[in-house]
Design a protein around this motif. Structure first.
Motif, PDB file in Angstrom:
ATOM      1  N   UNK A  16       0.838  -1.208   0.000  1.00  0.00           N
ATOM      2  CA  UNK A  16       0.000   0.000   0.000  1.00  0.00           C
ATOM      3  C   UNK A  16       0.866   1.248   0.000  1.00  0.00           C
ATOM      4  N   UNK A  17       1.931   1.248   0.780  1.00  0.00           N
ATOM      5  CA  UNK A  17       2.846   2.393   0.843  1.00  0.00           C
ATOM      6  C   UNK A  17       3.515   2.642  -0.509  1.00  0.00           C
ATOM      7  N   UNK A  18       3.960   1.574  -1.156  1.00  0.00           N
ATOM      8  CA  UNK A  18       4.599   1.706  -2.472  1.00  0.00           C
ATOM      9  C   UNK A  18       3.599   2.232  -3.501  1.00  0.00           C
ATOM     10  N   UNK A  19       2.378   1.731  -3.477  1.00  0.00           N
ATOM     11  CA  UNK A  19       1.353   2.212  -4.413  1.00  0.00           C
ATOM     12  C   UNK A  19       1.044   3.689  -4.194  1.00  0.00           C
ATOM     13  N   UNK A  20       1.019   4.135  -2.947  1.00  0.00           N
ATOM     14  CA  UNK A  20       0.778   5.549  -2.667  1.00  0.00           C
ATOM     15  C   UNK A  20       1.912   6.415  -3.206  1.00  0.00           C
ATOM     16  N   UNK A  21       3.144   5.969  -3.034  1.00  0.00           N
ATOM     17  CA  UNK A  21       4.304   6.731  -3.531  1.00  0.00           C
ATOM     18  C   UNK A  21       4.274   6.790  -5.058  1.00  0.00           C
ATOM     19  N   UNK A  22       4.008   5.663  -5.700  1.00  0.00           N
ATOM     20  CA  UNK A  22       3.932   5.641  -7.169  1.00  0.00           C
ATOM     21  C   UNK A  22       2.809   6.545  -7.659  1.00  0.00           C
ATOM     22  N   UNK A  23       1.653   6.530  -7.001  1.00  0.00           N
ATOM     23  CA  UNK A  23       0.537   7.395  -7.384  1.00  0.00           C
ATOM     24  C   UNK A  23       0.886   8.869  -7.291  1.00  0.00           C
ATOM     25  N   UNK A  24       1.570   9.255  -6.220  1.00  0.00           N
ATOM     26  CA  UNK A  24       1.948  10.667  -6.074  1.00  0.00           C
ATOM     27  C   UNK A  24       2.996  11.067  -7.102  1.00  0.00           C
ATOM     28  N   UNK A  25       3.911  10.160  -7.439  1.00  0.00           N
ATOM     29  CA  UNK A  25       4.917  10.461  -8.466  1.00  0.00           C
ATOM     30  C   UNK A  25       4.239  10.633  -9.824  1.00  0.00           C
ATOM     31  N   UNK A  26       3.277   9.774 -10.146  1.00  0.00           N
ATOM     32  CA  UNK A  26       2.560   9.901 -11.417  1.00  0.00           C
ATOM     33  C   UNK A  26       1.780  11.208 -11.499  1.00  0.00           C
ATOM     34  N   UNK A  27       1.212  11.646 -10.393  1.00  0.00           N
ATOM     35  CA  UNK A  27       0.496  12.920 -10.370  1.00  0.00           C
ATOM     36  C   UNK A  27       1.451  14.074 -10.665  1.00  0.00           C
ATOM     37  N   UNK A  28       2.615  14.048 -10.053  1.00  0.00           N
ATOM     38  CA  UNK A  28       3.612  15.104 -10.285  1.00  0.00           C
ATOM     39  C   UNK A  28       4.063  15.096 -11.740  1.00  0.00           C
ATOM     40  N   UNK A  29       4.303  13.917 -12.304  1.00  0.00           N
ATOM     41  CA  UNK A  29       4.737  13.826 -13.702  1.00  0.00           C
ATOM     42  C   UNK A  29       3.663  14.379 -14.637  1.00  0.00           C
ATOM     43  N   UNK A  30       2.405  14.046 -14.385  1.00  0.00           N
ATOM     44  CA  UNK A  30       1.307  14.541 -15.216  1.00  0.00           C
ATOM     45  C   UNK A  30       1.217  16.061 -15.163  1.00  0.00           C
ATOM     46  N   UNK A  31       1.353  16.633 -13.979  1.00  0.00           N
ATOM     47  CA  UNK A  31       1.309  18.089 -13.845  1.00  0.00           C
ATOM     48  C   UNK A  31       2.464  18.737 -14.594  1.00  0.00           C
ATOM     49  N   UNK A  32       3.645  18.144 -14.528  1.00  0.00           N
ATOM     50  CA  UNK A  32       4.805  18.701 -15.244  1.00  0.00           C
ATOM     51  C   UNK A  32       4.613  18.639 -16.751  1.00  0.00           C
ATOM     52  N   UNK A  33       4.067  17.535 -17.249  1.00  0.00           N
ATOM     53  CA  UNK A  33       3.828  17.420 -18.691  1.00  0.00           C
ATOM     54  C   UNK A  33       2.784  18.427 -19.168  1.00  0.00           C
ATOM     55  N   UNK A  34       1.760  18.661 -18.366  1.00  0.00           N
ATOM     56  CA  UNK A  34       0.768  19.686 -18.710  1.00  0.00           C
ATOM     57  C   UNK A  34       1.403  21.068 -18.769  1.00  0.00           C
ATOM     58  N   UNK A  35       2.294  21.355 -17.826  1.00  0.00           N
ATOM     59  CA  UNK A  35       2.981  22.654 -17.810  1.00  0.00           C
ATOM     60  C   UNK A  35       3.856  22.808 -19.049  1.00  0.00           C
ATOM     61  N   UNK A  36       4.533  21.749 -19.450  1.00  0.00           N
ATOM     62  CA  UNK A  36       5.368  21.801 -20.655  1.00  0.00           C
ATOM     63  C   UNK A  36       4.500  22.041 -21.887  1.00  0.00           C
TER      64      UNK A  36
END
Length: 146
Positions: A16-36
């Motif tokens: 569960x902890x690993x899935x939460x970390x991966x989910x937050x990383x994916x959210x950050x990546x998506x926001x960065x790609x939108x900004x680009x």
């Protein structure tokens, strides 16, 4: 306690902890790609604004009777845009963002009636930009769709 039960609960907690970390990383990546993507759109809008402003400035500096044709691109990153021109400059509007460029002339019209207006240009169309003097000798930039 059963040793198998402890390992299973630790494994579930770690998963569960690993899935939460991966989910937050994916959210950050998506926001960065939108900004680009938005930065790319704004950059292209600014380039179109600069191109239109350069043509207007060249027509204005060419004097009375000088004219030029311009063909606007079909889209910016597959999105429609519009250009507004007034005495403040050239503004390219796309998805709520604005690219701006300054122009030298301050009298714009969409007809030979010399009525000062804000001009709206649309993507994938052709326009004639010409410098015309009125009866008082003032130079006007007339922009019409061809």
């Amino acid at each position: 306690m059963d040793s198998r039960g402890i390992i299973t609960s630790d494994l579930i907690f770690a998963s569960i902890l690993i899935l939460m970390v991966i989910g937050s990383i994916l959210t950050i990546i998506t926001e960065r790609l939108d900004a680009v993507s938005k930065t790319e759109e704004t950059g292209k809008a600014r380039m179109i604004a600069e191109n239109v402003a350069e043509i207007i400035n060249n027509v204005y500096s060419g004097g009375n009777g000088h004219s030029a044709n311009i063909s606007l691109p079909a889209n910016i990153t597959d999105k429609n845009y519009e250009i507004k021109i007034n005495s403040s400059g050239v503004f390219v509007l796309i998805d709520g963002m604005i690219g701006k460029a300054y122009v030298a002339p301050n009298k714009f019209s969409s007809s030979d009636l010399f009525k000062e207006t804000s001009i709206c240009m649309h993507n994938n169309r052709k326009y004639l930009i010409k410098n015309v003097a009125d009866e008082d000798g003032n130079n006007w930039i007339i922009i019409t769709e061809t």
